[in-house]
Design a protein around this motif. Sequence first.
Motif, PDB file in Angstrom:
ATOM      1  N   VAL A 278      -3.705   6.787  -9.300  1.00 31.70           N
ATOM      2  CA  VAL A 278      -3.701   5.119  -9.600  1.00 31.70           C
ATOM      3  C   VAL A 278      -2.649   4.566  -8.468  1.00 31.70           C
ATOM      4  O   VAL A 278      -2.909   3.496  -7.948  1.00 31.70           O
ATOM      5  CB  VAL A 278      -3.426   4.791 -11.028  1.00 31.70           C
ATOM      6  CG1 VAL A 278      -3.545   3.443 -11.120  1.00 31.70           C
ATOM      7  CG2 VAL A 278      -4.806   5.277 -11.954  1.00 31.70           C
TER       8      VAL A 278
ATOM      9  N   LEU B  69      -3.627   4.535  -5.037  1.00 30.48           N
ATOM     10  CA  LEU B  69      -4.750   3.280  -4.625  1.00 30.48           C
ATOM     11  C   LEU B  69      -3.912   2.077  -4.845  1.00 30.48           C
ATOM     12  O   LEU B  69      -4.314   1.163  -3.941  1.00 30.48           O
ATOM     13  CB  LEU B  69      -5.810   3.399  -5.898  1.00 30.48           C
ATOM     14  CG  LEU B  69      -6.859   4.691  -5.766  1.00 30.48           C
ATOM     15  CD1 LEU B  69      -7.705   4.747  -7.015  1.00 30.48           C
ATOM     16  CD2 LEU B  69      -7.745   4.615  -4.475  1.00 30.48           C
ATOM     17  N   CYS B  70      -3.259   1.844  -5.802  1.00 30.67           N
ATOM     18  CA  CYS B  70      -2.284   0.746  -5.691  1.00 30.67           C
ATOM     19  C   CYS B  70      -1.597   0.454  -4.466  1.00 30.67           C
ATOM     20  O   CYS B  70      -1.354  -0.769  -4.116  1.00 30.67           O
ATOM     21  CB  CYS B  70      -1.385   0.388  -7.021  1.00 30.67           C
ATOM     22  SG  CYS B  70      -2.470   0.631  -8.719  1.00 30.67           S
ATOM     23  N   GLU B  71      -1.028   1.367  -4.264  1.00 29.89           N
ATOM     24  CA  GLU B  71      -0.173   1.270  -3.075  1.00 29.89           C
ATOM     25  C   GLU B  71      -1.231   0.711  -1.855  1.00 29.89           C
ATOM     26  O   GLU B  71      -0.462  -0.009  -1.180  1.00 29.89           O
ATOM     27  CB  GLU B  71       0.456   2.384  -2.576  1.00 29.89           C
ATOM     28  CG  GLU B  71       1.929   2.613  -3.014  1.00 29.89           C
ATOM     29  CD  GLU B  71       2.669   3.936  -2.673  1.00 29.89           C
ATOM     30  OE1 GLU B  71       2.366   4.500  -1.711  1.00 29.89           O
ATOM     31  OE2 GLU B  71       3.182   4.557  -3.735  1.00 29.89           O
TER      32      GLU B  71
ATOM     33  N   LEU C 230      -3.926  -0.979  -2.016  1.00 33.20           N
ATOM     34  CA  LEU C 230      -4.476  -2.036  -2.316  1.00 33.20           C
ATOM     35  C   LEU C 230      -3.280  -3.160  -2.110  1.00 33.20           C
ATOM     36  O   LEU C 230      -3.905  -4.383  -1.949  1.00 33.20           O
ATOM     37  CB  LEU C 230      -4.991  -2.116  -3.652  1.00 33.20           C
ATOM     38  CG  LEU C 230      -6.336  -1.506  -3.691  1.00 33.20           C
ATOM     39  CD1 LEU C 230      -6.861  -1.381  -5.285  1.00 33.20           C
ATOM     40  CD2 LEU C 230      -7.493  -2.256  -2.786  1.00 33.20           C
ATOM     41  N   GLU C 231      -2.098  -2.777  -2.089  1.00 29.35           N
ATOM     42  CA  GLU C 231      -0.983  -3.844  -1.912  1.00 29.35           C
ATOM     43  C   GLU C 231      -1.417  -4.526  -0.624  1.00 29.35           C
ATOM     44  O   GLU C 231      -0.634  -5.466  -0.572  1.00 29.35           O
ATOM     45  CB  GLU C 231       0.262  -2.996  -1.968  1.00 29.35           C
ATOM     46  CG  GLU C 231       0.819  -3.329  -3.748  1.00 29.35           C
ATOM     47  CD  GLU C 231       2.202  -2.472  -3.755  1.00 29.35           C
ATOM     48  OE1 GLU C 231       2.997  -2.254  -2.531  1.00 29.35           O
ATOM     49  OE2 GLU C 231       2.619  -2.388  -5.011  1.00 29.35           O
TER      50      GLU C 231
ATOM     51  N   CYS D 169      -3.638  -5.757   0.512  1.00 22.17           N
ATOM     52  CA  CYS D 169      -4.646  -6.853   0.306  1.00 22.17           C
ATOM     53  C   CYS D 169      -3.787  -8.310  -0.289  1.00 22.17           C
ATOM     54  O   CYS D 169      -4.456  -9.078  -0.341  1.00 22.17           O
ATOM     55  CB  CYS D 169      -5.713  -6.477  -0.559  1.00 22.17           C
ATOM     56  SG  CYS D 169      -6.591  -5.117   0.054  1.00 22.17           S
TER      57      CYS D 169
ATOM     58  N   PRO E  78       3.078  -8.873  -3.389  1.00 19.66           N
ATOM     59  CA  PRO E  78       2.768  -8.136  -4.491  1.00 19.66           C
ATOM     60  C   PRO E  78       3.568  -8.775  -5.744  1.00 19.66           C
ATOM     61  O   PRO E  78       3.498  -8.098  -6.923  1.00 19.66           O
ATOM     62  CB  PRO E  78       3.378  -6.690  -4.056  1.00 19.66           C
ATOM     63  CG  PRO E  78       3.656  -6.772  -2.626  1.00 19.66           C
ATOM     64  CD  PRO E  78       3.808  -8.230  -2.373  1.00 19.66           C
TER      65      PRO E  78
END
Lengths: 522, 186
Positions: free
Chosen positions: B95, B98-100, B102-103, B105, B109
């Motif tokens: 997770v 993935l979050c990293e 998506l950051e 975008c 943050p």
Amino acid sequence: MISEKLLYVLADVDEKWVKEAEKAYKAGILPAQGKASVQRDDREQKNGSPYGMRKRSNYAKYLVAAACIAMMGGIGWYACRNYLAAGDPSQQGGQEIAELSSRQDGQDPAGVSSQSEEAAEKETGNINVMTEEPFVEVSALLADNGGNVTELAMHMDGIQIGGYRALYENAPAVSKEVLRENRGASLEGNEGWYLVSGHRDLQYLIHDAGEEVNLWKFGYFQSKEYPYREVLETVYGIRSSDDILSVSAVAVQIDNTDAGKKVQAEVGKQVITDREDIRQLYEVLCGMTCYGSDRWDLIDTGAADDSRKKMLQAVRFSRDLTIELADGNIVDSLNYTGIGGMFYEFGGIAYNPLSEAEQEKIDRIFEMERSGKEFVDWSGEEVQTDTQTDVTGQKNGTAGTVIGTETEGMEIESSLATEDIPVDESTYHEAHRYSDEVEEVQYAISQAMMAGELPYVTESAIRENPVRVEVRVNTQDEALLEKLKAFDPSGDILKIVYSEGGFAIQDYAKEKYTKSTYAILE
Amino acid sequence: MEDTEIIKLYWNRSENAIAETAKKYGKYCHSIAMRIVRDEEDAKECVNDTWMRAWNAIPPGRPEKLAAFLGKISRNLALDRCKSRTAQKRETGQVECLCEELEECLVSPDSVEGQLEEMLLTECINRFLEVLPASHRVIFVLRYWHVYSVQEIADRFGMSKSKVASILFRVRKSLKKYLEKEGVLL
């Protein structure tokens, strides 16, 4: 964390995309086109057929074949008509294909302009007026206006242009509605193929197949070799150097390390507007032969070499060109490498190496000043600064201090080495250029260690002192140490560190001169 | 059994609803969960929790597409489980990874979460996906919805890992631009 929220929100994306991805994964085939593939897949699923990519590609194959045949006929007919009508074959250069993009004499590549429109253009010199179409900048149709379309493109399709099959890359674009609104003249004999509104060049085409509307960018002609002049005239509509307003050149982004970016920044952006320079550049481009795509074997950018200095050199001697045309178009596919003395494009589209005279012209235009045959002296003040801050150099006053002090014809190796390596007690020694003797001793000992010939040697390295090889041993057996010392016949290089319990350092070289040993307790 | 009939069972509070759901969508939900948690036991628990969530959500809910509804629940439960497992082990997990990514975008943050309107964001993302080239869209969805690793996607489509990573990078950048353009400030 917002990004986590985004991850969860992504769960709510339209189910059709989830299904589409799932099907593609199961089939192991990426879809070739835009969103219509989803609708088609749904339909095929209802009919009980499997994931429809293969089926679709068959369909597309026939469609493309039919389009090609139709286009060939259309182009042939159109070319003949204009040839007879113009009555001056020399104007046409004997090239049917040239008819397609001859904006200057008012002829329409798609064969849609009427004679009155042509006359109107001649009067005004304004293509927008002639076609009564608004001129649409292609960038407005691209999904990512800032991106490099060539890199984003993944799928290709071809149409027949004159004697060549022209391959186009699928460019990520805005919605199909917007594309459809911005269709220009249709390509006669090629149902569904359109120019971009207001355009007379064939660099970008819009293909409208009903459900799918896509933007395509010219890639190359599918031929073993062809004159680049054909591309300039037919595809880009460049028929003389007067069609080129300016040429911008920046270093190609082939190395995104800090050092690479630094070189890119140093190269900066050069905008060439000098008419004579543009004329010379145009002449060189016209004389080039293209060998098609995926011919990296013919392209020597100098970047294939693993070494950092070669890579940075490749960046320094590279240029990514953006050619601004008088009609408002931009051609951004060409790159130049001064290392190989040739133009190329991403995708491995190779051109012939330039002659010495040509390369000289191009290098001069792109301000690729050289000192020495291959290397440029660009150490200057910056490297001098690096030298001053180089702890090792100051501390030792030995071979390390040569960094940045050489000038004319100096290999850039040493200065580059200091650029991206942090000054750290454990690593800074890597920034040095060692003498051959030191490297030979280190190499020989390493090889012997790997071969198991020196089991009592636990470590061998060039550390703070760049003129010494430091070897750590776990024995004080004289016979064994003699064997080790034999690697350094001069006795100037080896430094032995004993590491049993507390450890002692025997600087073999120093001992040779001072006849003394000393020990340091850890 | 048809989805409408299964939903009818839920509305009638018939326990057969869960049995029928498990029969029809058990494998599907398990595969989604398994891909994320990469552990058989955890995946099974996610799937069981999915049935429980569905039982609690229908009624009043009446999902139009049961598969999507269940798949979404399984995915998010698996992400939750993955997250809590990572927190316990104090290591970087799926997770976070993935979050990293998506950051990239996000404009900032550190924005306040409350500013987000999920519906608006979802609509925007859907519109964005609409205009993406299909191949890029597929790769993006496989990575961030189905949570396939970059290597898995590359292997499946015979591409290099760096190619897939580079496509994802571009799509993320494009998404950021798109969201900015649409006024969705993340």
